[in-house]
Design a protein around this motif. Sequence first.
Motif, mmCIF file in Angstrom:
data_model
loop_
_atom_site.group_PDB
_atom_site.id
_atom_site.type_symbol
_atom_site.label_atom_id
_atom_site.label_comp_id
_atom_site.label_asym_id
_atom_site.label_seq_id
_atom_site.Cartn_x
_atom_site.Cartn_y
_atom_site.Cartn_z
ATOM 1 N N GLY A 135 1.183 -1.344 -0.075
ATOM 2 C CA GLY A 135 0.050 0.012 0.183
ATOM 3 C C GLY A 135 0.494 1.228 0.098
ATOM 4 O O GLY A 135 -0.012 2.709 0.023
ATOM 5 N N TYR A 136 2.605 1.215 -0.300
ATOM 6 C CA TYR A 136 2.847 2.653 -0.254
ATOM 7 C C TYR A 136 3.457 2.392 -0.940
ATOM 8 O O TYR A 136 3.454 1.808 -2.113
ATOM 9 N N PRO A 137 3.260 4.275 -0.991
ATOM 10 C CA PRO A 137 3.390 4.866 -2.587
ATOM 11 C C PRO A 137 5.247 4.708 -3.564
ATOM 12 O O PRO A 137 6.066 4.730 -2.520
ATOM 13 N N GLY A 138 5.022 4.633 -4.847
ATOM 14 C CA GLY A 138 6.732 5.011 -5.332
ATOM 15 C C GLY A 138 7.058 3.358 -5.757
ATOM 16 O O GLY A 138 7.699 2.464 -4.756
ATOM 17 N N THR A 139 8.559 3.053 -6.657
ATOM 18 C CA THR A 139 9.357 1.972 -6.333
ATOM 19 C C THR A 139 10.205 2.703 -5.421
ATOM 20 O O THR A 139 11.076 3.523 -5.479
ATOM 21 N N MET A 140 10.895 1.616 -4.459
ATOM 22 C CA MET A 140 11.842 2.036 -3.355
ATOM 23 C C MET A 140 13.151 0.904 -3.879
ATOM 24 O O MET A 140 12.957 -0.324 -3.759
ATOM 25 N N THR A 141 14.772 1.733 -3.919
ATOM 26 C CA THR A 141 15.447 0.619 -3.784
ATOM 27 C C THR A 141 15.668 1.083 -2.734
ATOM 28 O O THR A 141 15.750 1.788 -1.540
ATOM 29 N N VAL A 142 16.475 -0.738 -1.835
ATOM 30 C CA VAL A 142 16.334 -0.622 -0.355
ATOM 31 C C VAL A 142 17.587 -1.537 -0.261
ATOM 32 O O VAL A 142 17.909 -3.009 -0.895
ATOM 33 N N ALA A 143 18.018 -1.286 0.961
ATOM 34 C CA ALA A 143 19.617 -1.951 1.280
ATOM 35 C C ALA A 143 20.209 -1.996 2.174
ATOM 36 O O ALA A 143 19.707 -0.533 3.023
ATOM 37 N N VAL A 144 20.687 -2.857 2.992
ATOM 38 C CA VAL A 144 21.115 -2.672 4.312
ATOM 39 C C VAL A 144 22.174 -3.624 4.603
ATOM 40 O O VAL A 144 22.578 -4.300 3.778
ATOM 41 N N THR A 145 23.245 -3.039 4.687
ATOM 42 C CA THR A 145 25.244 -3.619 4.817
ATOM 43 C C THR A 145 25.068 -3.315 6.319
ATOM 44 O O THR A 145 25.588 -2.648 7.198
ATOM 45 N N TYR A 146 25.254 -4.889 6.442
ATOM 46 C CA TYR A 146 25.541 -5.254 8.234
ATOM 47 C C TYR A 146 27.241 -5.299 7.592
ATOM 48 O O TYR A 146 27.931 -5.930 6.787
ATOM 49 N N THR A 147 27.719 -4.672 8.839
ATOM 50 C CA THR A 147 29.847 -4.787 8.583
ATOM 51 C C THR A 147 30.041 -5.515 10.088
ATOM 52 O O THR A 147 29.266 -4.700 11.548
ATOM 53 N N LEU A 148 30.912 -6.173 10.155
ATOM 54 C CA LEU A 148 31.387 -6.930 11.304
ATOM 55 C C LEU A 148 32.715 -5.547 11.719
ATOM 56 O O LEU A 148 33.817 -6.031 11.018
ATOM 57 N N LEU A 149 33.239 -5.362 12.431
ATOM 58 C CA LEU A 149 34.538 -4.811 12.802
ATOM 59 C C LEU A 149 35.071 -6.027 14.257
ATOM 60 O O LEU A 149 34.939 -6.331 14.737
ATOM 61 N N ASN A 150 36.863 -5.241 13.804
ATOM 62 C CA ASN A 150 37.421 -6.086 14.227
ATOM 63 C C ASN A 150 36.891 -5.578 16.169
ATOM 64 O O ASN A 150 37.630 -6.239 16.791
ATOM 65 N N ASP A 151 36.864 -4.564 16.594
ATOM 66 C CA ASP A 151 36.594 -3.968 18.148
ATOM 67 C C ASP A 151 34.933 -4.539 18.101
ATOM 68 O O ASP A 151 34.022 -4.176 19.342
ATOM 69 N N ASP A 152 34.592 -5.736 17.978
ATOM 70 C CA ASP A 152 33.793 -6.338 18.511
ATOM 71 C C ASP A 152 31.938 -5.671 18.326
ATOM 72 O O ASP A 152 31.355 -5.400 19.173
ATOM 73 N N ALA A 153 32.148 -4.513 17.131
ATOM 74 C CA ALA A 153 30.663 -3.886 16.437
ATOM 75 C C ALA A 153 30.193 -4.691 15.326
ATOM 76 O O ALA A 153 30.868 -4.860 14.475
ATOM 77 N N LEU A 154 28.847 -4.117 15.148
ATOM 78 C CA LEU A 154 28.319 -4.229 14.331
ATOM 79 C C LEU A 154 26.900 -3.552 13.754
ATOM 80 O O LEU A 154 26.647 -3.175 14.646
ATOM 81 N N GLU A 155 27.637 -3.202 12.600
ATOM 82 C CA GLU A 155 27.510 -2.037 12.363
ATOM 83 C C GLU A 155 25.985 -2.106 11.354
ATOM 84 O O GLU A 155 26.365 -2.727 9.962
ATOM 85 N N ILE A 156 25.104 -1.096 11.049
ATOM 86 C CA ILE A 156 24.304 -2.056 10.230
ATOM 87 C C ILE A 156 23.555 -0.245 9.999
ATOM 88 O O ILE A 156 23.746 0.640 10.218
ATOM 89 N N LEU A 157 24.231 0.124 8.099
ATOM 90 C CA LEU A 157 24.028 0.856 7.359
ATOM 91 C C LEU A 157 22.724 0.136 6.746
ATOM 92 O O LEU A 157 22.347 -0.452 5.758
ATOM 93 N N TYR A 158 21.282 1.561 6.333
ATOM 94 C CA TYR A 158 20.106 1.478 5.955
ATOM 95 C C TYR A 158 20.859 2.516 5.103
ATOM 96 O O TYR A 158 20.488 3.119 5.294
ATOM 97 N N GLU A 159 19.811 1.859 3.884
ATOM 98 C CA GLU A 159 19.648 3.170 2.927
ATOM 99 C C GLU A 159 18.930 2.743 1.726
ATOM 100 O O GLU A 159 18.252 1.846 1.457
ATOM 101 N N ALA A 160 17.783 3.995 1.006
ATOM 102 C CA ALA A 160 16.298 3.711 0.303
ATOM 103 C C ALA A 160 16.505 5.130 -0.585
ATOM 104 O O ALA A 160 17.158 6.055 -0.117
#
Length: 340
Positions: A135-160
């Motif tokens: 039901g949402y308008p517009g064709t959306m391109t979505v991406a999510v990138t998970y990055t694991l770092l050596n300082d024990d961090a899980l980073e999540i980047l959301y793009e649309a």
Amino acid sequence: MKAELIKTTAGGIKVFAIENDNGMRVELLSYGAIISKLLVKDKNGELVDVVAGYDDQDEYKSDACYFGALIGRVGNRIEKGRFRLDGAEYSLAHNDGNNHLHGGVNGFNKKEYNAEIVGASSIKFSRISPNGEEGYPGTMTVAVTYTLLNDDALEILYEATSDKTTICSLTNHSYFNLNGDFESVLEHDVCLKASCLTDVDGELIPHGELLNVKGTPYDFTAPKKVGRDIECDDRLLNVARGYDFNYVLDKGSADDVKAYAHGDKSGILMQVFTDRPCIQFYTGNFLDGVKGKKTYGYQSALCLETQGYPNAINVPSFDSMVLKTGRKYQTKTKYVFSVE
Ligand code: BGC
């Protein structure tokens, strides 16, 4: 550090793993862009899986709890699933009583993504969400990138991006129990750098009022056991049968820790960093013995979902969730693990 495809399930789900130099490991699925395992070292150096989920990855297709999944197009609730945008009226599924929750019946948690291993430490999941999807308008391109770092961090980047003005507020719906036993989170300490939450009605819908949490059972501005005040006979706790509220983060920089949780048995500390304005603190009040890697009962896990203001499209005083054509939605959240 290594990122790899480890298998494809009978149901066609690709399972990826990223492992850092300390042995911390995350497993990710092309279905729902789901975090299916997150192995973190406890105070004895043993790896502990701190997220709820299923052993058989194909079971995520019938999951009703949003375990580990990407949530979109809009996380949390939209009152009556209705909104106006650019003069048009839109109507979305009522999949939570009278209201719309977490992107609808087949939201971003129920989709298959293109997956790409990016370097030695990231996996990027992307897809095109067609115009009118849920039901949402517009064709959306979505991406999510998970990055694991050596300082024990899980980073999540959301793009649309979208080819037509739409609404967007993405999050990840991991359920954590930092002891890894998924017995109860009531003995976990939690701290939320938030002096206010968005008050809600009896259907957990916010309408614009902010509640100052100082000195109330909702106050987590200093670390507090989740269970300390959870049984208080108070309006909001009674409505949600525990914590299930949108905390408005105090202004600060994206480099400040915005929330943390600590497992009393494991010593595992999880710090949350985000550029989003809010965090939904949810204590698994709807979990009722769901069977997966463990059996997940009432309040056996907690969520710290970084997000925009819920129902913002219907509340002018809340920061907008509108994504205009030609603009890019880009946000980051990081979960950092250590032992204390
Ligand atoms: C919401 C809960 C909801 C749950 C679904 C959370 O983000 O705040 O109200 O029941 O997701 O699993």
